[in-house]
Design an enzyme around this catalytic site. Sequence first.
Site, PDB file in Angstrom:
ATOM      1  N   HIS A 162      -6.843  -7.884   4.077  1.00 48.78           N
ATOM      2  CA  HIS A 162      -7.520  -7.625   2.470  1.00 48.78           C
ATOM      3  C   HIS A 162      -6.986  -7.427   1.844  1.00 48.78           C
ATOM      4  O   HIS A 162      -5.717  -7.009   1.837  1.00 48.78           O
ATOM      5  CB  HIS A 162      -8.460  -6.754   2.882  1.00 48.78           C
ATOM      6  CG  HIS A 162      -7.570  -5.260   3.118  1.00 48.78           C
ATOM      7  ND1 HIS A 162      -7.120  -4.694   4.271  1.00 48.78           N
ATOM      8  CD2 HIS A 162      -8.039  -4.332   2.380  1.00 48.78           C
ATOM      9  CE1 HIS A 162      -6.993  -3.783   4.232  1.00 48.78           C
ATOM     10  NE2 HIS A 162      -7.292  -2.880   2.586  1.00 48.78           N
TER      11      HIS A 162
ATOM     12  N   ASP B  66      -6.935  -4.839  -1.550  1.00 44.24           N
ATOM     13  CA  ASP B  66      -8.179  -3.668  -2.373  1.00 44.24           C
ATOM     14  C   ASP B  66      -8.675  -3.360  -3.558  1.00 44.24           C
ATOM     15  O   ASP B  66      -7.471  -3.993  -4.620  1.00 44.24           O
ATOM     16  CB  ASP B  66      -6.467  -1.813  -2.360  1.00 44.24           C
ATOM     17  CG  ASP B  66      -6.372  -1.719  -1.254  1.00 44.24           C
ATOM     18  OD1 ASP B  66      -7.435  -1.666  -0.129  1.00 44.24           O
ATOM     19  OD2 ASP B  66      -5.486  -1.079  -0.830  1.00 44.24           O
TER      20      ASP B  66
ATOM     21  N   HIS C  96      -2.601  -7.337   2.643  1.00 44.71           N
ATOM     22  CA  HIS C  96      -2.250  -6.855   3.545  1.00 44.71           C
ATOM     23  C   HIS C  96      -2.819  -6.778   4.617  1.00 44.71           C
ATOM     24  O   HIS C  96      -4.378  -6.191   4.686  1.00 44.71           O
ATOM     25  CB  HIS C  96      -1.918  -5.166   3.293  1.00 44.71           C
ATOM     26  CG  HIS C  96      -3.143  -4.940   2.523  1.00 44.71           C
ATOM     27  ND1 HIS C  96      -3.367  -4.660   1.121  1.00 44.71           N
ATOM     28  CD2 HIS C  96      -4.159  -3.292   2.961  1.00 44.71           C
ATOM     29  CE1 HIS C  96      -4.109  -3.804   0.972  1.00 44.71           C
ATOM     30  NE2 HIS C  96      -4.324  -3.374   1.851  1.00 44.71           N
TER      31      HIS C  96
ATOM     32  N   ARG D 142      -1.784   5.507  15.643  1.00 43.54           N
ATOM     33  CA  ARG D 142      -1.123   5.316  14.477  1.00 43.54           C
ATOM     34  C   ARG D 142      -2.012   5.914  13.834  1.00 43.54           C
ATOM     35  O   ARG D 142      -3.449   5.307  13.530  1.00 43.54           O
ATOM     36  CB  ARG D 142      -0.898   3.747  13.978  1.00 43.54           C
ATOM     37  CG  ARG D 142      -0.736   3.948  12.549  1.00 43.54           C
ATOM     38  CD  ARG D 142      -0.573   2.248  11.976  1.00 43.54           C
ATOM     39  NE  ARG D 142      -0.838   2.194  10.629  1.00 43.54           N
ATOM     40  CZ  ARG D 142       0.250   2.363   9.639  1.00 43.54           C
ATOM     41  NH1 ARG D 142       0.845   2.133  10.094  1.00 43.54           N
ATOM     42  NH2 ARG D 142      -0.127   1.868   8.544  1.00 43.54           N
TER      43      ARG D 142
HETATM   44  C1  GA4 Z   1     -10.827  -1.987   1.135  1.00 39.27           C
HETATM   45  C2  GA4 Z   1     -10.165  -1.099   0.715  1.00 39.27           C
HETATM   46  C3  GA4 Z   1     -10.618   0.691   1.226  1.00 39.27           C
HETATM   47  O1  GA4 Z   1     -10.150   0.775   2.157  1.00 39.27           O
HETATM   48  C4  GA4 Z   1     -12.227   0.400   1.017  1.00 39.27           C
HETATM   49  C5  GA4 Z   1     -12.613  -0.294   2.221  1.00 39.27           C
HETATM   50  C6  GA4 Z   1     -13.938  -0.548   2.441  1.00 39.27           C
HETATM   51  C7  GA4 Z   1     -14.793   0.102   3.041  1.00 39.27           C
HETATM   52  O2  GA4 Z   1     -14.298   0.334   4.073  1.00 39.27           O
HETATM   53  O3  GA4 Z   1     -15.312   0.576   3.022  1.00 39.27           O
HETATM   54  C8  GA4 Z   1     -14.459  -1.958   1.911  1.00 39.27           C
HETATM   55  C9  GA4 Z   1     -13.377  -2.896   1.828  1.00 39.27           C
HETATM   56  C10 GA4 Z   1     -12.206  -2.054   1.463  1.00 39.27           C
HETATM   57  C11 GA4 Z   1     -13.574  -3.713   0.853  1.00 39.27           C
HETATM   58  C12 GA4 Z   1     -14.388  -5.112   0.409  1.00 39.27           C
HETATM   59  C13 GA4 Z   1     -15.764  -4.102   1.389  1.00 39.27           C
HETATM   60  C14 GA4 Z   1     -16.007  -3.060   0.634  1.00 39.27           C
HETATM   61  C15 GA4 Z   1     -15.218  -2.844   3.041  1.00 39.27           C
HETATM   62  C16 GA4 Z   1     -15.397  -4.063   2.908  1.00 39.27           C
HETATM   63  C17 GA4 Z   1     -15.774  -4.870   3.853  1.00 39.27           C
HETATM   64  C18 GA4 Z   1     -12.778   1.742   0.868  1.00 39.27           C
HETATM   65  C19 GA4 Z   1     -12.931  -0.013  -0.589  1.00 39.27           C
HETATM   66  O4  GA4 Z   1     -12.862   0.154  -1.409  1.00 39.27           O
HETATM   67  O5  GA4 Z   1     -12.344  -1.843  -0.053  1.00 39.27           O
END
Ligand code: GA4
Length: 330
Positions: A205, A207, A262, A272
């Site tokens: 994904h 961020d 990443h 981890r």
């Molecule tokens: C990816 C980056 C961060 O960990 C996060 C993730 C969020 C979650 O885990 O709730 C998301 C992911 C992240 C992007 C798309 C959506 C939202 C899970 C998901 C499938 C906290 C964020 O802000 O976006």
Amino acid sequence: MVVLSKPCLDQFPLVKACRPSIFFPGIPVIDLSKPDAKTLLVKACQEFGFFKIINHGVPMDFVSRLESEAIKFFSLPQSEKENGGPPDPFGYGNRRIGPNGDVGWVEYLLFNTNPESIFQRCLTVFRENPEIFCSAVNDYIAAVKKMACHVLELLAEGLMIQPRNVFSKLLMDENSDSVFRLNHYPPCPELQELSGQNLIGFGEHTDPQVISILRSNNASGLQISLRDGSWVSVPPDQTSFFINVGDSLQVMTNGRFRSVKHRVLANSPKSRVSMIFFGGPPLNERIAPLASLMKEGEESLYEEFTWSEYKQSAYKSRLADNRLGNFMKK
Ligand code: GA4
């Protein structure tokens, strides 16, 4: 994390091992105390969207205190950890990531970084000793946020744009929508062996925010995707921080900086534990290329949006989706 009596392989995403034990030697390492830091930061954001920071100024005592509190939390009985879940998106989560069916070999705690919600979260997830946990989280976030803002200011200087707080002010805003995450990837040698592949801890994904600051213990697992699409393993370093460009910074630089793809493989023989601060803008902030950066005649690659609109769209997506794709100009 519930330890499965019979590993049920089909429930978890796997990836064919591309020799993940070989570490990529080319990750940019930037010494924040050196005068060339700003130039090297810009270069790293353009080439990789990812780099390692040394001489960062974050007291290691804050890091180790939070790490040991996190380990205490993840060692609690499963039923106690579940008191803090399911995530809404904040709170304790186990194997399910986000609201749209993504799973990974990970358990986590997700926080909104406003101090009042951190305190409330600590009360619900760590009933034994919320104050100690809460102060460890707050001290760590304050120190890492300061470092993130310093890096963002050096980036503005390196790009030669004014004011130098164009990026950092988004995180400093009292309404900044930043997020903090503690992840635990338990080792799982049986599943690994059974499949002959790597178990995915956290799938690929990018961020969505401006910048993400990651610190992990000495267990491997993190991989980044290079420009040619190949995956490389990042050598762990528990005394440094790894930083990645988020989607919002890619947009603000009109694609000059790269929001890096990443993922984390749960392939380490050790647990981890990672802690990540995601520096985000206020909800009503308009995310668009900075006028001061655009060359004459250069057009924005993206449709206009606010951080709130982007977030709403992100929460409708799957982890691996190309979220910025929905906002690219046709
Ligand atoms: C990816 C980056 C961060 O960990 C996060 C993730 C969020 C979650 O885990 O709730 C998301 C992911 C992240 C992007 C798309 C959506 C939202 C899970 C998901 C499938 C906290 C964020 O802000 O976006």
